[in-house]
Design a protein around this motif. Structure first.
Motif, mmCIF file in Angstrom:
data_model
loop_
_atom_site.group_PDB
_atom_site.id
_atom_site.type_symbol
_atom_site.label_atom_id
_atom_site.label_comp_id
_atom_site.label_asym_id
_atom_site.label_seq_id
_atom_site.Cartn_x
_atom_site.Cartn_y
_atom_site.Cartn_z
ATOM 1 N N CYS A 130 0.805 -1.225 0.000
ATOM 2 C CA CYS A 130 0.000 0.000 0.000
ATOM 3 C C CYS A 130 0.839 1.277 0.000
ATOM 4 C CB CYS A 130 -0.912 0.009 1.221
ATOM 5 S SG CYS A 130 0.012 0.107 2.778
ATOM 6 N N THR A 131 2.135 1.179 -0.222
ATOM 7 C CA THR A 131 3.027 2.333 -0.088
ATOM 8 C C THR A 131 2.674 3.468 -1.046
ATOM 9 O OG1 THR A 131 4.810 0.868 0.636
ATOM 10 C CG2 THR A 131 5.456 3.059 -0.106
ATOM 11 N N VAL A 132 2.631 4.668 -0.485
ATOM 12 C CA VAL A 132 2.432 5.915 -1.220
ATOM 13 C C VAL A 132 3.470 6.898 -0.697
ATOM 14 C CG1 VAL A 132 -0.055 5.536 -1.547
ATOM 15 C CG2 VAL A 132 0.742 6.832 0.448
ATOM 16 N N HIS A 133 3.533 8.066 -1.289
ATOM 17 C CA HIS A 133 4.376 9.137 -0.752
ATOM 18 C C HIS A 133 3.467 10.173 -0.109
ATOM 19 C CE1 HIS A 133 7.719 8.304 -3.953
ATOM 20 N NE2 HIS A 133 7.547 7.303 -3.107
ATOM 21 N N VAL A 134 3.789 10.562 1.093
ATOM 22 C CA VAL A 134 3.108 11.661 1.770
ATOM 23 C C VAL A 134 4.156 12.753 1.946
ATOM 24 C CG1 VAL A 134 1.859 12.417 3.822
ATOM 25 C CG2 VAL A 134 1.498 10.096 2.937
ATOM 26 N N ASP A 135 3.951 13.848 1.254
ATOM 27 C CA ASP A 135 4.939 14.934 1.237
ATOM 28 C C ASP A 135 6.325 14.408 0.862
ATOM 29 O OD1 ASP A 135 2.979 16.803 1.916
ATOM 30 O OD2 ASP A 135 3.384 16.628 4.062
ATOM 31 N N GLY A 136 6.357 13.476 -0.095
ATOM 32 C CA GLY A 136 7.610 12.950 -0.619
ATOM 33 C C GLY A 136 8.233 11.817 0.174
ATOM 34 N N VAL A 137 7.627 11.416 1.268
ATOM 35 C CA VAL A 137 8.163 10.353 2.121
ATOM 36 C C VAL A 137 7.311 9.097 1.945
ATOM 37 C CG1 VAL A 137 8.652 9.682 4.510
ATOM 38 C CG2 VAL A 137 9.020 12.045 3.777
ATOM 39 N N ALA A 138 7.968 7.947 1.752
ATOM 40 C CA ALA A 138 7.237 6.685 1.614
ATOM 41 C C ALA A 138 6.472 6.402 2.904
ATOM 42 C CB ALA A 138 8.200 5.543 1.302
ATOM 43 N N ALA A 139 5.204 6.022 2.756
ATOM 44 C CA ALA A 139 4.346 5.761 3.908
ATOM 45 C C ALA A 139 3.361 4.652 3.567
ATOM 46 C CB ALA A 139 3.587 7.037 4.292
ATOM 47 N N ALA A 174 0.342 16.546 0.681
ATOM 48 C CA ALA A 174 0.443 16.046 -0.693
ATOM 49 C C ALA A 174 0.675 14.544 -0.675
ATOM 50 C CB ALA A 174 1.581 16.746 -1.424
ATOM 51 N N VAL A 175 -0.199 13.816 -1.360
ATOM 52 C CA VAL A 175 -0.094 12.363 -1.457
ATOM 53 C C VAL A 175 0.166 12.014 -2.918
ATOM 54 C CG1 VAL A 175 -1.335 10.172 -1.195
ATOM 55 C CG2 VAL A 175 -1.662 12.012 0.484
ATOM 56 N N THR A 176 1.151 11.152 -3.135
ATOM 57 C CA THR A 176 1.448 10.678 -4.487
ATOM 58 C C THR A 176 1.314 9.166 -4.505
ATOM 59 O OG1 THR A 176 3.017 12.482 -4.811
ATOM 60 C CG2 THR A 176 3.136 10.650 -6.365
ATOM 61 N N THR A 177 0.557 8.672 -5.471
ATOM 62 C CA THR A 177 0.411 7.229 -5.670
ATOM 63 C C THR A 177 1.204 6.830 -6.911
ATOM 64 O OG1 THR A 177 -1.524 7.390 -7.110
ATOM 65 C CG2 THR A 177 -1.936 7.345 -4.711
ATOM 66 N N LEU A 178 1.213 5.557 -7.189
ATOM 67 C CA LEU A 178 1.904 5.060 -8.377
ATOM 68 C C LEU A 178 1.398 5.758 -9.636
ATOM 69 C CD1 LEU A 178 3.979 2.913 -9.316
ATOM 70 C CD2 LEU A 178 2.047 1.383 -9.681
ATOM 71 N N GLU A 179 0.095 6.039 -9.667
ATOM 72 C CA GLU A 179 -0.488 6.706 -10.830
ATOM 73 C C GLU A 179 0.052 8.117 -11.018
ATOM 74 O OE1 GLU A 179 -3.690 3.848 -9.278
ATOM 75 O OE2 GLU A 179 -2.226 5.199 -8.394
ATOM 76 N N GLY A 180 0.480 8.753 -9.948
ATOM 77 C CA GLY A 180 0.987 10.119 -10.020
ATOM 78 C C GLY A 180 2.489 10.223 -10.135
ATOM 79 N N LEU A 181 3.179 9.091 -10.040
ATOM 80 C CA LEU A 181 4.642 9.094 -10.109
ATOM 81 C C LEU A 181 5.122 9.401 -11.518
ATOM 82 C CD1 LEU A 181 6.968 8.631 -8.106
ATOM 83 C CD2 LEU A 181 7.002 6.253 -8.837
ATOM 84 N N GLY A 182 4.491 8.813 -12.489
ATOM 85 C CA GLY A 182 4.835 9.025 -13.894
ATOM 86 C C GLY A 182 3.641 8.688 -14.752
ATOM 87 N N THR A 183 3.764 8.916 -16.040
ATOM 88 C CA THR A 183 2.667 8.617 -16.957
ATOM 89 C C THR A 183 3.205 7.788 -18.116
ATOM 90 O OG1 THR A 183 3.068 10.641 -18.216
ATOM 91 C CG2 THR A 183 1.477 10.768 -16.410
#
Length: 166
Positions: free
Chosen positions: A55-64, A78-87
């Motif tokens: 379930c790892t995502v980035h919260v403010d750039g930190v893996a969580a 700011a939350v980044t998921t795999l979908e937001g990492l790249g396209t």
């Protein structure tokens, strides 16, 4: 989700987009919010205890680990998921390296491995093999593609190093 009288909507940024979600229960996890309410399928439900890394995502750039973070705990962040990492067509270097190294078999751990590796290489693009192994040690791979995963992260590190060279 149903709205609660007087409840303020949960506001956060997901993959670079401002989100305002009404009626998020206090007990909802970030993983639940991302998958069920926002339709993002990158982070996976694995153990539900924050121990497998699926379930790892980035919260403010930190893996969580999104399965153990209360959704309300990321309000304003700011939350980044795999979908937001790249396209497609513009993969993040870690995503591209995983594809090049064919570092997936069943793919269940892929989200966690990619997100954990991306967070590491953002902090330390010169990470040693030992550091990479240590960083990924908390991410479980059910089908044993560890060698390919390690190769992919090392490839990504080289790409990122080349990108920052003058």
């Amino acid at each position: 989700m149903t709205a609660t009288c007087g409840a303020e909507p949960l506001k956060l940024q997901v993959n670079g987009q401002a989100c305002s979600i009404a009626g998020v229960p206090r007990e909802a996890t970030l993983l639940h919010l991302l998958r069920n309410d926002l339709g993002l399928n990158g982070p996976k439900y694995g153990c539900g205890l924050g121990q497998c890394g699926a379930c790892t995502v980035h919260v403010d750039g930190v893996a969580a680990r999104a399965c153990v973070i209360p959704a309300h705990g990321v309000a304003g962040r700011a939350v980044t998921t795999l979908e937001g990492l790249g396209t497609r067509g513009h993969w993040h270097p870690v995503q591209a390296a995983f594809e090049d190294a064919q570092a997936a078999q069943c793919g269940y751990c892929l989200n966690g491995m990619v997100m954990q590796a991306a967070a590491l290489l953002a902090r330390d693009p010169h990470a040693s093999e030992a550091r990479i192994r240590s960083e990924l040690s908390g991410n479980l791979c059910r089908c044993g593609t560890h060698i390919e995963i390690l190769d992919a992260v090392q490839r990504a590190a080289l790409r990122m190093q080349e990108a920052i060279r003058p």
